[in-house]
Design an enzyme around this catalytic site. Sequence first.
Site, PDB file in Angstrom:
ATOM      1  N   TYR A  27       0.839  -1.197   0.000  1.00 41.23           N
ATOM      2  CA  TYR A  27       0.000   0.000   0.000  1.00 41.23           C
ATOM      3  C   TYR A  27       0.876   1.250   0.000  1.00 41.23           C
ATOM      4  CZ  TYR A  27      -3.821   3.068   1.616  1.00 41.23           C
ATOM      5  OH  TYR A  27      -4.761   4.060   1.748  1.00 41.23           O
ATOM      6  N   SER A  39       3.108  -6.489   2.132  1.00 37.63           N
ATOM      7  CA  SER A  39       1.995  -5.806   2.779  1.00 37.63           C
ATOM      8  C   SER A  39       0.669  -6.161   2.092  1.00 37.63           C
ATOM      9  CB  SER A  39       2.253  -4.297   2.785  1.00 37.63           C
ATOM     10  OG  SER A  39       1.320  -3.617   3.586  1.00 37.63           O
ATOM     11  N   ASP A  78       6.455  -5.326  13.591  1.00 34.70           N
ATOM     12  CA  ASP A  78       5.482  -4.786  12.636  1.00 34.70           C
ATOM     13  C   ASP A  78       4.271  -4.238  13.393  1.00 34.70           C
ATOM     14  OD1 ASP A  78       3.715  -4.267  10.557  1.00 34.70           O
ATOM     15  OD2 ASP A  78       4.232  -6.097   9.453  1.00 34.70           O
ATOM     16  N   HIS A 100       7.576  -3.533   9.571  1.00 38.37           N
ATOM     17  CA  HIS A 100       6.723  -3.824   8.416  1.00 38.37           C
ATOM     18  C   HIS A 100       7.456  -3.594   7.098  1.00 38.37           C
ATOM     19  CE1 HIS A 100       2.917  -4.298   6.312  1.00 38.37           C
ATOM     20  NE2 HIS A 100       3.108  -3.148   5.683  1.00 38.37           N
TER      21      HIS A 100
END
Length: 301
Positions: free
Chosen positions: A100, A170, A216, A248
């Site tokens: 994203y 992700s 994360d 992350h």
Amino acid sequence: MAVMTPRRERSSLLSRALQVTAAAATALVTAVSLAAPAHAANPYERGPNPTDALLEASSGPFSVSEENVSRLSASGFGGGTIYYPRENNTYGAVAISPGYTGTEASIAWLGERIASHGFVVITIDTITTLDQPDSRAEQLNAALNHMINRASSTVRSRIDSSRLAVMGHSMGGGGTLRLASQRPDLKAAIPLTPWHLNKNWSSVTVPTLIIGADLDTIAPVATHAKPFYNSLPSSISKAYLELDGATHFAPNIPNKIIGKYSVAWLKRFVDNDTRYTQFLCPGPRDGLFGEVEEYRSTCPF
């Protein structure tokens, strides 16, 4: 009636012993010759015997070339770059999606790294950086189709379209799981610090390696990577690797653990190369002061 002297008897016994020994030796050589080439008979085996050093290096044994896929020429995804071995042979193909708000640049290192171990790889831009996981699944599929049907003849001639895999970071990792649930013909799937609202992936039959990160906070492993892994059927080949001290965004920069185990997974399941099983079963050591916080799998593969 002839009588055998002791000398002739010893000679006869020695002759029979030599014959038995020769027959046994011939049988042994035959058995060894039949058993020895088991892995060499694999038509998909590419590259030298793997070592930790080879898999942890910044590049593999194959020289790599690139082919740009412009946004205008791409159908169903946002363009990208195809990395392929220069050596004229056939290889499995891999499509990789960013996460994203991410762009292709955030995963480019994986494209070149994996291609250098004997794969044709496309790293993509998505149509928009805000695309959700299921849209990214469709775009990964479109990218695979582009490599097989619309790339240059140089690229197409190197692809074995029966051996395909997907990866993603992700939301791209969520898209990887979604496409794996839709395409059981895929040979491997590798979600990297994956994010998805769906937590049940019990329909997936594709060999899947999930890589999470213990720090994360965007897709915490407790609510994403671990439930995803646990929901995968125990009957399939699957593994969960959790990076220690990583966030992350660990997949966005070169990482030897991600590189090593991604290549090993692709080699084992896309190329059916059992030389790489040694890195996956029993897998990396986990625990205090290591690079891997946790590793579990359905070994043996």
